[in-house]
Structure formats: structure tokens, C-alpha cells
Design a protein around this motif. Structure first.
Motif, PDB file in Angstrom:
ATOM      1  N   THR A  44       0.755  -1.161  -0.013  1.00 49.05           N
ATOM      2  CA  THR A  44      -0.056  -0.037   0.186  1.00 49.05           C
ATOM      3  C   THR A  44       0.973   1.401   0.038  1.00 49.05           C
ATOM      4  N   ASP A  45       1.937   1.197   0.081  1.00 49.95           N
ATOM      5  CA  ASP A  45       2.938   2.243  -0.062  1.00 49.95           C
ATOM      6  C   ASP A  45       3.015   3.093  -1.418  1.00 49.95           C
ATOM      7  N   CYS A  50       5.030   5.036  -2.605  1.00 54.47           N
ATOM      8  CA  CYS A  50       6.214   5.273  -3.247  1.00 54.47           C
ATOM      9  C   CYS A  50       6.647   3.917  -3.937  1.00 54.47           C
ATOM     10  N   TYR A  52      13.200  -2.364  -1.658  1.00 49.90           N
ATOM     11  CA  TYR A  52      12.789  -1.062  -1.016  1.00 49.90           C
ATOM     12  C   TYR A  52      12.552  -1.222   0.673  1.00 49.90           C
ATOM     13  N   TYR A  53      12.055  -2.443   0.875  1.00 50.94           N
ATOM     14  CA  TYR A  53      12.140  -2.497   2.407  1.00 50.94           C
ATOM     15  C   TYR A  53      13.363  -2.423   2.758  1.00 50.94           C
ATOM     16  N   LEU A  97      14.151   0.993   3.673  1.00 49.67           N
ATOM     17  CA  LEU A  97      13.493   1.449   4.719  1.00 49.67           C
ATOM     18  C   LEU A  97      14.431   1.140   6.010  1.00 49.67           C
ATOM     19  N   ARG A 123      11.320   7.522  -1.226  1.00 49.95           N
ATOM     20  CA  ARG A 123      10.848   6.475  -0.360  1.00 49.95           C
ATOM     21  C   ARG A 123      10.152   7.066   0.724  1.00 49.95           C
ATOM     22  N   GLY A 124       9.595   6.140   1.437  1.00 50.34           N
ATOM     23  CA  GLY A 124       8.655   6.649   2.979  1.00 50.34           C
ATOM     24  C   GLY A 124       9.658   6.278   4.135  1.00 50.34           C
ATOM     25  N   GLU A 135       5.876   3.794   8.746  1.00 48.50           N
ATOM     26  CA  GLU A 135       4.574   4.123   8.053  1.00 48.50           C
ATOM     27  C   GLU A 135       3.954   2.937   7.448  1.00 48.50           C
ATOM     28  N   GLN A 136       4.683   1.722   7.255  1.00 46.55           N
ATOM     29  CA  GLN A 136       4.081   0.872   6.479  1.00 46.55           C
ATOM     30  C   GLN A 136       2.832  -0.035   7.180  1.00 46.55           C
TER      31      GLN A 136
END
Length: 259
Positions: free
Chosen positions: A57-58, A60, A168-169, A172, A250-251, A255-256
Motif C-alpha cells: 500500500t505504500d 512510493c 525497497y524494504y 527502509l 521512499r517513505g 508508516e508501512q
């Protein structure tokens, strides 16, 4: 007489040895719980049934995945393989239809200042009768190749989405570690300054100050290592997107949210 005794003795040994090995009798029943207890499943939902847009759902990350599906070279190759297999399947289907050949011709003849023109338009038709199943087998083969190319494209899609999400993770996670390391470095810097003030006041020795400085420099070194790791991971993600290395928008890890 001696020969008869030897023959009788040999026959006795042969008859007695026949009873050593019994004939094989196959097992007619299977023991209970041979393969363990049956696992009762109350929920049949699987992560494989969830669309990646609903799972990740992110925004970015969704943008990165969309960009990767459009630009990745492996995805483009898989699409071309599907188009090639689709064209081969269409060609195999058209082989059942009759084929026509058109070869128009024309000629000019000059006789006694007169010009005569002659045109011919021959048309030939041929139709192969599939007696031995050659055309049917070619069609089946082309259909199987088309299905294989579709499965390959889906596998490439799934692998690319998973790789982009994993990278991506990882970014983060490294961002979170970098923030903690920077905060820790600031704390140790204050500790070094405090210990230095205590030494000037005669309440600490130089060994304590040196120990605090060594720990502070070690934390600062970890910050540099994390920044280098983040740079490498961003480069890897840029390669998945078929782009030149650049900073990835990226976030944050906090927030994930996953369904």
C-alpha cells in the motif's frame, strides 16, 4: 555305490536350501498415520491470491513497481516471447486453411506498327490434408509454447515485484538503522565532552576519555558504513528499474501497513 551316495546327499542339500527364502508377498494394507496426522486448515486465504497493489500500500513502492514493470529489460523480453509464441500459434492455425497464389503477368507485342498487350492472371490454390496429424501436432506444439511463454512472463512479473519490494524494504530498514546510529553518535559525542570536562575537573583520567572517544569513533564509522550500504542498495534498485543510479524516493518503515 559311492556315486549314488554323493547324488543323494546333493539332492538333500538342494531340497533343504529351497526353504530358506520364502516367496514375496506384497503388503495389502497401509498402516494408519503412515504420513502423519492430517492438518486441519480453517482459513484457505493465501498471500498469492492478493494483488500486489492491495498488498503493498505504500504509494512510493507502488510507483516503483509500476515503473519496473514498464521498463525492466527482463519484462520486455518476456513480452516479446509471448508475442512471438502468439504469432507462431496463429500461423499453425492458418495452416489448416487453403493457400492461394496469385502471379499476374503482362507482355507487349509489336507487329506492323501495332502494339498488342497481353495480360494473364493465373491463380493457384493448394490445401494440405492433415492425414497423419502433422498440422494438429504443430498446432498443439505452438499452443504449448504460447502457454509456456505466458507462464514465463508471469514468473518474471512476480519475481520483479518481489525483488523491488524486498530492495525497497531493505532501504527502509537501513534508513531506520542510520537514524538510530546518528542519534547514538550524537549521544556519545555529548558523553565524550562530559568526560573531557570531568577530566579537566580532576574527576576522570585520560584513559576514560580515550575509551569514550574510541566508542564514539566506532559509532561514527558505522554511520559511514550504513550510508555506503544505502548507496549500494539504491544502485541495485535503479538497475531493476532500468535507470541510471539515483536517489530513490521512499517513505518510512514506521508508516508501512499490510493487510
Amino acid at each position: 555305490m559311492k556315486t549314488q551316495n554323493i547324488i543323494a546327499f546333493s539332492a538333500t542339500l538342494l531340497l533343504s536350501s529351497c526353504g530358506i527364502y520364502s516367496s514375496y508377498q506384497p503388503q495389502t494394507s497401509v498402516p494408519e498415520n503412515l504420513y502423519g496426522e492430517e492438518v486441519a486448515v480453517s482459513d484457505t486465504n493465501s498471500i498469492g491470491n492478493i494483488n500486489w497493489r492491495n498488498f503493498f500500500t505504500d504509494p512510493c513502492l507502488q510507483e516503483l513497481i509500476e515503473k519496473g514493470l514498464q521498463q525492466n529489460t527482463d519484462v520486455q523480453t518476456a513480452k516479446l516471447r509471448v508475442e512471438e509464441a502468439k504469432a507462431s500459434l496463429l500461423s499453425a492455425k492458418l495452416a489448416f486453411l487453403p493457400s492461394f497464389a496469385l502471379s499476374p503477368q503482362g507482355s507487349l507485342n509489336t507487329a506492323e506498327s501495332q502494339v498488342s498487350r497481353t495480360y494473364t492472371l493465373p491463380v493457384t490454390a493448394s490445401w494440405e490434408i492433415d492425414i497423419f496429424g502433422k498440422l494438429r501436432n504443430s498446432k498443439r506444439q505452438a499452443k504449448a509454447a504460447y502457454a509456456q511463454s505466458e507462464d514465463y512472463k508471469q514468473a518474471v512479473y512476480s519475481s520483479l515485484v518481489a525483488n523491488i519490494a524486498n530492495t525497497y524494504y531493505t532501504l527502509l530498514m537501513l534508513d531506520e538503522q542510520l537514524e538510530i546510529s546518528r542519534t547514538t553518535a550524537e549521544t556519545w559525542k555529548e558523553t565524550v565532552e562530559s568526560t573531557q570536562a570531568l577530566m579537566e575537573a580532576g574527576q576522570a583520567d585520560e584513559a576514560a576519555v580515550s575509551q569514550m572517544k574510541a566508542t564514539y569513533f566506532e559509532v561514527k564509522n558505522s554511520v559511514i558504513d550504513l550510508e555506503e550500504q544505502i548507496n549500494q542498495v539504491e544502485n541495485s534498485l535503479s538497475l531493476l528499474l532500468a535507470e541510471t543510479p539515483h536517489r530513490i524516493q521512499r517513505g518510512k518503515l514506521s508508516e508501512q501497513n499490510f493487510p
